[in-house]
Design a protein around this motif. Structure first.
Motif, PDB file in Angstrom:
ATOM      1  N   THR A   1     -10.003  -4.780  16.977  1.00 35.30           N
ATOM      2  CA  THR A   1     -10.513  -5.231  18.299  1.00 35.30           C
ATOM      3  C   THR A   1     -11.614  -5.932  18.552  1.00 35.30           C
TER       4      THR A   1
ATOM      5  N   GLU B   1     -12.359  -8.930  20.758  1.00 35.32           N
ATOM      6  CA  GLU B   1     -13.508  -9.303  22.304  1.00 35.32           C
ATOM      7  C   GLU B   1     -13.926 -10.315  21.998  1.00 35.32           C
TER       8      GLU B   1
ATOM      9  N   GLN C   1      -5.844  -9.628  25.130  1.00 32.46           N
ATOM     10  CA  GLN C   1      -5.009  -9.064  25.679  1.00 32.46           C
ATOM     11  C   GLN C   1      -3.661 -10.206  24.066  1.00 32.46           C
TER      12      GLN C   1
END
Length: 353
Positions: free
Chosen positions: A115, A119, A125
């Protein structure tokens, strides 16, 4: 002691030496680029740092530890390849987390790190997509994230932008440099593109035929090349053959004209041959600004948008002058005789003719 140290590295394949007596200290957090033509040995050096090749001689040290014969998976080095090398049957998330999974990290840690990486590369997404559903630039971002996920001590980039189109290449190299500064990871970048090297590097190592030609900051490499090879490979240069008149005064004779460098000419005596190099942007139509003047005949002009490139002749020697396209100011016409002025500081005297 330097964070990464390459000491007298040599690599031979059969009787051919592809890397010769390569020594280089790299500081922690530094961004160093290996720049040179295809076949000059830069990728071979990178592969030896990674552990994919073993030096025929010399030593490699990381944080003081000798890793010369250490296996690649024990070096804490991340590598990004030119061809992305993503697993086509894995999602973006699984590709990024692959190295962590192989290292036996807990599932929760892998998920958290993936994650963070999504980012970091600005693709939060797209974790569930597969590589074929991404653009080339997006795939290379994922490759970068996969290399960074295990927190490597050193990041190695092997021509990672060469498969991308020009606009994406510029954007991605800026992102890579920004990420490197943010993370502070020691980075070695391999390219044959001089613009890439000049735009992202703390230092550049110019290589030719397996050896180092020059090491320096981008400004040093561009403005003060030490050899004919570096001068001709990095940027555009006008080169003239001259004779030293007075080495202490930096005086050199070009044809019937004497020009002056800003500093004494080292290891030279009167009558010695030297190659003089001048950047096109350092020249201007008209005398002044340093005292050096050449008389030339304008031969042709090329309109390049913000720049007008003038081709002129000094005797029979063609050379180029780059001037900004200042609206309303017409450049000299072909056939006109003009004075070309340049400063002493702009005269590059190469070590060998």
């Amino acid at each position: 002691m330097s964070f990464l140290e390459l000491a007298d590295i040599r690599k031979t394949f059969g009787a051919a030496a592809v890397v010769k007596d390569f020594s280089l200290p790299v500081e922690r957090g530094e961004f160093v680029t290996f720049l040179g033509p295809s076949g000059c040995g830069k990728t071979t050096v990178l592969r030896m740092i990674a552990g994919f090749e073993t030096p025929s001689a010399g030593a490699i040290r990381i944080a003081g530890a000798d890793v010369t014969h250490l296996r690649a998976n024990r070096r804490a080095v991340g590598m990004v390849f030119q061809a992305y090398a993503l697993f086509p049957n894995m999602t973006v998330e699984r590709n990024i987390g692959f190295g962590l999974k192989v290292a036996g990290r807990p599932a929760a840690e892998i998920s958290r790190r993936v994650t963070e990486m999504l980012e970091l590369i600005k693709l939060p997404q797209l974790g569930r997509r597969y590589p074929h559903q991404l653009s080339g630039g997006q795939q290379q971002r994922v490759s970068l994230a996969r290399a960074l996920a295990p927190n490597p001590q050193i990041l190695l980039l092997d021509e990672p932008l060469s498969a991308l189109d020009a606009r994406i290449r510029v954007a991605l190299r800026e992102e890579i440099r920004s990420l490197q500064r943010r993370l502070g990871v020691t980075t070695i970048f391999v390219t044959h593109d001089q613009e890439e090297a000049l735009s992202v590097s703390d230092r550049i190592v110019v290589m030719n035929e397996g050896a180092i030609e020059q090491v320096g900051t981008p400004s040093d490499i561009y403005s003060r090349p030490k050899t004919r090879f570096v001068a001709s490979f990095v940027g555009t240069l006008n080169m003239f053959e001259g004779r030293v008149v007075d080495p202490a005064r930096g005086a050199i004779r070009l044809g019937e004209t004497t020009i002056f460098a800003a500093a004494p000419i080292e290891n030279a005596k009167a009558g010695d041959a030297r190659t003089i190099a001048l950047r096109p942007e350092a020249l201007r139509c008209g005398p002044g600004g340093g005292g050096n003047v050449l008389s030339a005949v304008v031969e042709d002009m090329s309109f390049l948008g913000s720049v007008v490139r003038i081709k002129a002749l000094f005797g029979e020697q063609p050379f180029h002058i780059d001037t900004f396209n200042a609206g309303g100011v017409a450049p000299p016409r072909p056939g006109a005789t003009v004075e070309i002025g340049f400063a002493r500081e702009d005269v590059i005297v190469l070590d060998r003719p």
